[in-house]
Design an enzyme around this catalytic site. Structure first.
Site, short mmCIF file in Angstrom:
data_model
loop_
_atom_site.label_atom_id
_atom_site.label_comp_id
_atom_site.label_asym_id
_atom_site.label_seq_id
_atom_site.Cartn_x
_atom_site.Cartn_y
_atom_site.Cartn_z
N HIS A 272 54.72 57.93 -0.33
CA HIS A 272 53.51 58.55 -0.90
C HIS A 272 52.44 58.75 0.18
O HIS A 272 51.88 59.84 0.33
CB HIS A 272 52.98 57.66 -2.04
CG HIS A 272 51.75 58.19 -2.70
ND1 HIS A 272 51.78 58.79 -3.94
CD2 HIS A 272 50.46 58.19 -2.32
CE1 HIS A 272 50.55 59.15 -4.28
NE2 HIS A 272 49.73 58.79 -3.31
N GLU A 273 52.18 57.70 0.94
CA GLU A 273 51.12 57.77 1.94
C GLU A 273 51.51 58.66 3.13
O GLU A 273 50.66 59.30 3.74
CB GLU A 273 50.72 56.37 2.39
CG GLU A 273 50.21 55.47 1.27
CD GLU A 273 49.07 56.05 0.43
OE1 GLU A 273 48.30 56.90 0.93
OE2 GLU A 273 48.96 55.66 -0.75
#
Length: 194
Positions: free
Chosen positions: A96-97
């Site tokens: 996600h990051e």
């Protein structure tokens, strides 16, 4: 996200309390996440785009709010050791990051204080990371057979934007709706959503 790194963008959790790992254990899990094919692909795409991913780009920290991690421009990715327990959770946060980091790398002018920019990166991260996969939603207690993925992404985008002091509730919703189609359909660096 409220922690020592205070990232611009954070992965949220639905947790009842601290249940995580030590920083050392989490750092080992981060290292194992680098073997995940999607993580490897995203890191390679960042390098290809001219954004160096150094040894300390992803690091374990202790966080004060119930969040899984975050990305901060110029600092990298933080993974909240005290809120994660299993390898899959760490992999998910890193993926996600990394999408936020890739967006920053690719856009060059991404402004996290701009609600539309922030919303777009959150839409992409939610869609491309698998955060809203049906199984994950079931584990969170959200049971819906049709349209669950887009509903989940919208819910999580608005939750993330609530943490942005530059975005009111109305501005966040308006920004998300304005950029939805473009950002949801933008699957770069993937050919299609994984």
């Amino acid at each position: 996200m409220e922690d020592a790194a205070s990232p611009n963008s954070g992965s949220d959790l639905n947790l009842g309390g601290n249940r995580g790992r030590s920083i050392e254990e989490c750092q080992g899990m981060i290292q194992r996440s680098f073997r995940n094919p999607i993580v490897k692909f995203l890191m390679g795409q960042m390098e290809k785009s001219g954004c160096r991913v150094g040894d300390n780009f992803v690091k374990a920290v202790v966080c004060t709010g119930p969040v899984a991690g975050g990305y901060t421009k110029g600092r990298g990715i933080t993974v909240c050791s005290n809120y994660l327990t299993i390898q899959d959770e760490v992999n998910q946060v890193v993926i996600h990051e990394l999408i936020h980091a890739y967006d920053e790398c690719r856009a060059k002018n991404l402004d996290w204080t701009n609600c539309a920019h922030h919303a777009c990166s959150e839409i992409r991260a939610g869609h491309l990371s698998g955060d809203c996969h049906f199984k994950r939603e079931l584990l969170r207690g959200f049971i819906k057979l049709r349209g669950h993925e887009q509903e989940c992404i919208k819910r999580r985008v608005l939750k993330s934007l609530r943490g942005n002091p530059y975005c009111s509730e109305v501005a966040a919703k308006d920004a998300m709706e304005a950029v939805w189609d473009t950002c949801y359909n933008d699957t770069k660096p993937f050919d299609r959503a994984p």
